[in-house]
Motif scaffolding. Structure first.
Motif, PDB file in Angstrom:
ATOM      1  N   ASP A  54       0.803  -1.274   0.143  1.00 28.82           N
ATOM      2  CA  ASP A  54      -0.170  -0.035  -0.211  1.00 28.82           C
ATOM      3  C   ASP A  54       0.936   1.246   0.018  1.00 28.82           C
ATOM      4  OD1 ASP A  54       0.856  -0.807   2.597  1.00 28.82           O
ATOM      5  OD2 ASP A  54      -0.799   0.427   3.562  1.00 28.82           O
ATOM      6  N   TYR A  55       2.153   1.150   0.665  1.00 25.77           N
ATOM      7  CA  TYR A  55       2.991   2.353   0.671  1.00 25.77           C
ATOM      8  C   TYR A  55       3.475   2.408  -0.576  1.00 25.77           C
ATOM      9  CZ  TYR A  55       1.995   4.410   5.187  1.00 25.77           C
ATOM     10  OH  TYR A  55       1.362   5.335   6.246  1.00 25.77           O
ATOM     11  N   ARG A  58       1.271   4.137  -2.932  1.00 23.81           N
ATOM     12  CA  ARG A  58       1.224   5.695  -2.786  1.00 23.81           C
ATOM     13  C   ARG A  58       2.374   6.687  -3.183  1.00 23.81           C
ATOM     14  NH1 ARG A  58       0.497   6.602   3.370  1.00 23.81           N
ATOM     15  NH2 ARG A  58       0.320   8.802   2.637  1.00 23.81           N
ATOM     16  N   ILE A 228       6.237  11.425   1.844  1.00 25.51           N
ATOM     17  CA  ILE A 228       4.879  11.256   2.157  1.00 25.51           C
ATOM     18  C   ILE A 228       4.167  12.253   2.998  1.00 25.51           C
ATOM     19  CG2 ILE A 228       3.578   9.713   3.984  1.00 25.51           C
ATOM     20  CD1 ILE A 228       5.835   7.567   3.195  1.00 25.51           C
ATOM     21  N   ASP A 232       0.677  13.837   1.634  1.00 26.36           N
ATOM     22  CA  ASP A 232      -0.558  14.121   2.938  1.00 26.36           C
ATOM     23  C   ASP A 232      -0.943  15.565   2.894  1.00 26.36           C
ATOM     24  OD1 ASP A 232      -0.598  11.260   2.611  1.00 26.36           O
ATOM     25  OD2 ASP A 232       0.596  11.160   4.638  1.00 26.36           O
TER      26      ASP A 232
ATOM     27  N   PRO B  58       0.094  11.234  10.061  1.00 26.44           N
ATOM     28  CA  PRO B  58       0.699  11.788   9.061  1.00 26.44           C
ATOM     29  C   PRO B  58      -0.358  11.646   7.826  1.00 26.44           C
ATOM     30  CG  PRO B  58       1.926  10.018   9.157  1.00 26.44           C
ATOM     31  CD  PRO B  58       1.079   9.950  10.558  1.00 26.44           C
ATOM     32  N   LEU B  59      -1.054  10.488   7.826  1.00 27.64           N
ATOM     33  CA  LEU B  59      -1.871  10.276   6.561  1.00 27.64           C
ATOM     34  C   LEU B  59      -3.054  11.208   6.415  1.00 27.64           C
ATOM     35  CD1 LEU B  59      -2.388   8.316   4.159  1.00 27.64           C
ATOM     36  CD2 LEU B  59      -3.971   7.052   5.808  1.00 27.64           C
ATOM     37  N   GLN B  60      -3.205  12.113   7.242  1.00 22.50           N
ATOM     38  CA  GLN B  60      -4.438  13.147   7.358  1.00 22.50           C
ATOM     39  C   GLN B  60      -5.792  12.361   7.056  1.00 22.50           C
ATOM     40  OE1 GLN B  60      -3.888  15.732   8.641  1.00 22.50           O
ATOM     41  NE2 GLN B  60      -1.789  15.873   8.470  1.00 22.50           N
ATOM     42  N   LEU B 160       8.443   3.787   7.612  1.00 24.66           N
ATOM     43  CA  LEU B 160       7.860   4.618   6.572  1.00 24.66           C
ATOM     44  C   LEU B 160       7.361   5.993   6.872  1.00 24.66           C
ATOM     45  CD1 LEU B 160       5.413   1.812   5.263  1.00 24.66           C
ATOM     46  CD2 LEU B 160       7.583   2.672   4.063  1.00 24.66           C
TER      47      LEU B 160
END
Lengths: 274, 346
Positions: A54-55, A58, A228, A232, B58-60, B160
């Motif tokens: 999933d990352y 993204r 990231i 975001d 952080p993903l909001q 991550l």
């Protein structure tokens, strides 16, 4: 299919194919703005070392946006997600149930535009957003300030103290907003830890949001996090300049040398001309 | 319910493996969150499933009632804990808590939850022996639900977004404990911190728990000085030189609390005494550190360098067993502040 879009997707897939990992392009639907990708991990030496699907997906979305292909949807088939072990020898036929997805809906892709290039620097005001944590960033900034001044730019700096809240925090934010209003370009750093990368990116995005040329400076270890966070935060295309890591443990003169040597590349990232 | 669904093998072992592969879980067993299982969790909140409780970085990601419910169902947290989990999410979303920094940092920090009010008993959240880990009760399933929310909604993923170098055991099932209000000579923590005199939860960014033992002190002052000195170790986060603010929580056992309360009926005096002792002499630090402390104005009268800049940043609670002898210190992270929210029981 558009050859251009297919080419862009192919290029990006190749960029993410390394260390025995292959990102395969299964389908590109330009009309629907959808791309179907799949991971081939058959040659990967260390499955545990491969980023979760999933990352990876993204990051591919962000990279596509950076190269001019902002897409509505990207799917990535990850063979690891298919390899669900059997419950055991006594397990009977699969007892299928429908479960609800616990993951938050992904945020919108955001604006891939890196914002205005700095252009010719002569007589422009370059703002450095420095911090209270990293002496190496003070040294790098100092070297870049001198070189920029030699190019005819005017230099200003503002020091961020992380985590000031309430009235004092509001005053600090107003101060930073005024600082942004007084410069043509802002260079925000240093993303060299988790929390300070978050603050660095946040302050760079504030500059980007005002429409001035804006760039975050991070070290290699924290560039992925910076990307990231920028995505975001709605600015996946935010300019980021990457310094080597570790940096802060190096002697001062070595750090200054790195700053001087990286100056041309930094100007290129900033879209600046001297 | 409007939400993505997946058809999976409902066998518990198979689903646990599936959840790990999807990145939904930490590897411990999880319950398949079917609609039938999740619905009571949503109902317990009394708000629409799509209502956003908070946006988490952080993903909001939007933490809706439904997403909170799905993650809580996966850990078998009590349905009745949903108001507590909602308040915890709201507390973590307070800007002063700096959740984004907590989720991104290299440090091992975990949001610890301190619970006040009768809800401690209703939900079987320990405030006595073993309250920080090991006691029977629902603290671990509630704490783990919050951990899954941070993973799945906030997007905190090790390597991550989260850069935590070592992590800590509390990052698996969280840290959820209560204050033993009935044994405390002082007002409940939530009342002191936020004026909340009913069920409440306080989120605190904890770097871990550190034990402080004492079997020598023969006066309240001597005991508080011992606690203070123990807090001020050189690698504590409060000694990061550029920090204007940092908090440390101290959980005092009920035996010590009773003794201290007689001489220090005002908690402010307890904080002041611990704070004053939680300092080092600048001369004990290498010259390079001394220069940094000087640059940041950290050297106070008598050459003292305090762990935190003000007594109010020493957060005192009463928790733990009746064996006495020990206090627990939870050092804070950076400039993150403890945030308290009341529970909404509708």
């Amino acid at each position: 299919m558009s050859n251009t879009l297919v080419d862009l997707v192919g290029d990006v897939a190749r960029q993410f194919s390394r260390d025995g990992i292959e990102v395969q392009v299964r389908d590109v639907d330009e009309a629907a703005r959808r791309v179907d990708l799949a991971l081939d991990l058959s040659e990967a030496e260390c499955l545990d070392c491969v980023m979760p699907g999933d990352y990876l997906r993204r990051l591919i979305v962000v990279r596509l946006a950076e190269v001019g292909a902002p897409l509505v949807g990207v799917t990535l088939v990850d063979p690891r997600a298919q390899a669900v072990p059997a419950a055991g020898p006594e397990a009977k036929a699969t007892n299928t149930v429908t479960v609800l997805d616990p993951i938050a809906a992904p945020t919108a892709p955001g604006d891939p535009d890196p914002g205005p290039a700095a252009g010719r620097l002569a007589e422009k005001v370059i703002g450095f957003r420095v911090d209270t944590l990293w002496r190496s960033w003070d040294w790098v900034s100092d070297e870049w300030m001198k070189l920029l001044a030699d190019s005819g730019a005017q230099i200003r700096s503002w020091r961020r103290v992380q985590g000031v809240h309430g009235t004092e925090g509001e005053a600090k934010d107003a101060e930073y907003a005024a600082f942004l209003g007084s410069v043509d370009v802002v260079i925000s750093g240093l993303g060299n830890c988790g929390s300070c990368t978050a603050w660095t990116i946040k302050d760079a995005m504030s500059g980007r949001a005002t429409g001035i040329s804006s760039m975050a400076v991070v070290t290699q270890q924290f560039d992925g996090l910076g990307l990231i966070l920028a995505q975001d935060g709605g600015f996946p295309g935010l300019r980021r300049f990457v310094l080597p890591y570790p940096l802060d443990t190096l002697p001062e003169e070595e750090v200054r040398q790195i700053a001087r040597e990286s100056f041309p590349a930094m100007l290129e990232t900033l879209g600046a001309e001297v | 319910m409007t939400i993505a669904t997946h058809d999976v093998d409902g066998d518990p072992l198979a689903f646990t493996h599936f959840a790990v592969e999807q990145g939904w879980s930490d590897g411990l067993p999880v319950i398949p969150p079917t609609e039938e299982r999740v619905q009571p969790y949503v109902d317990a909140l009394g708000i629409p499933p799509g209502q956003v409780i908070a946006r988490l970085g952080p993903l909001q990601g939007d933490c809706t009632a439904l997403k909170l419910a799905v993650n809580a169902a996966m850990t078998a947290a009590p349905v009745d804990s949903m108001p507590l989990l909602r308040a915890a999410v709201e507390a973590m979303a307070d800007p002063a808590f700096e959740l984004l920094q907590l989720n991104a940092t290299t440090a091992p920090v975990v949001p610890a939850l301190l619970v006040n009010g009768p809800v401690r008993n209703r939900l079987k959240i320990s405030f006595g022996a073993g309250c920080l880990g090991g006691a029977d009760g629902n603290g671990p399933s509630i704490g783990r639900a919050l951990r899954l929310v941070l993973r799945n909604v906030a997007g905190a993923r090790i390597g991550l977004t989260s850069q935590s170098v070592h992590g800590q055991p509390g990052r698996i099932a969280g840290v959820v404990f209560g204050e033993w209000e009935e044994r405390s000579p002082w007002a409940p923590f939530a009342a002191r911190a936020a004026g909340v005199h009913r069920d409440a939860v306080t989120a605190f960014g904890s770097m871990g728990s550190m034990n402080i033992i004492d079997a020598v002190a023969d006066s309240p002052a001597m005991l508080l000085d011992h606690v203070g000195r123990s807090l001020a170790y050189p690698g504590a986060n409060g000694y990061v030189t550029g920090l204007p603010v940092n908090e440390t929580m101290v959980a005092i056992n009920p035996i010590w609390a009773a003794m201290l309360g007689k001489e220090y009926p005002d908690i402010v005096d307890v904080q002041e005494r611990i704070w004053h002792a939680a300092a080092t002499r600048v001369g004990d630090w290498p010259e390079k550190y001394q220069r940094r402390f000087e640059e940041h104005g950290r050297i106070m009268e008598g050459g003292r360098v305090y762990l935190v800049s003000h007594p109010s940043q020493i957060l005192v609670t009463v928790s733990g067993g009746l064996g006495g002898l020990h206090a627990a210190a939870l050092h804070g992270i950076g400039t993150s502040r403890a945030t308290t929210r009341p529970l909404a029981w509708d």
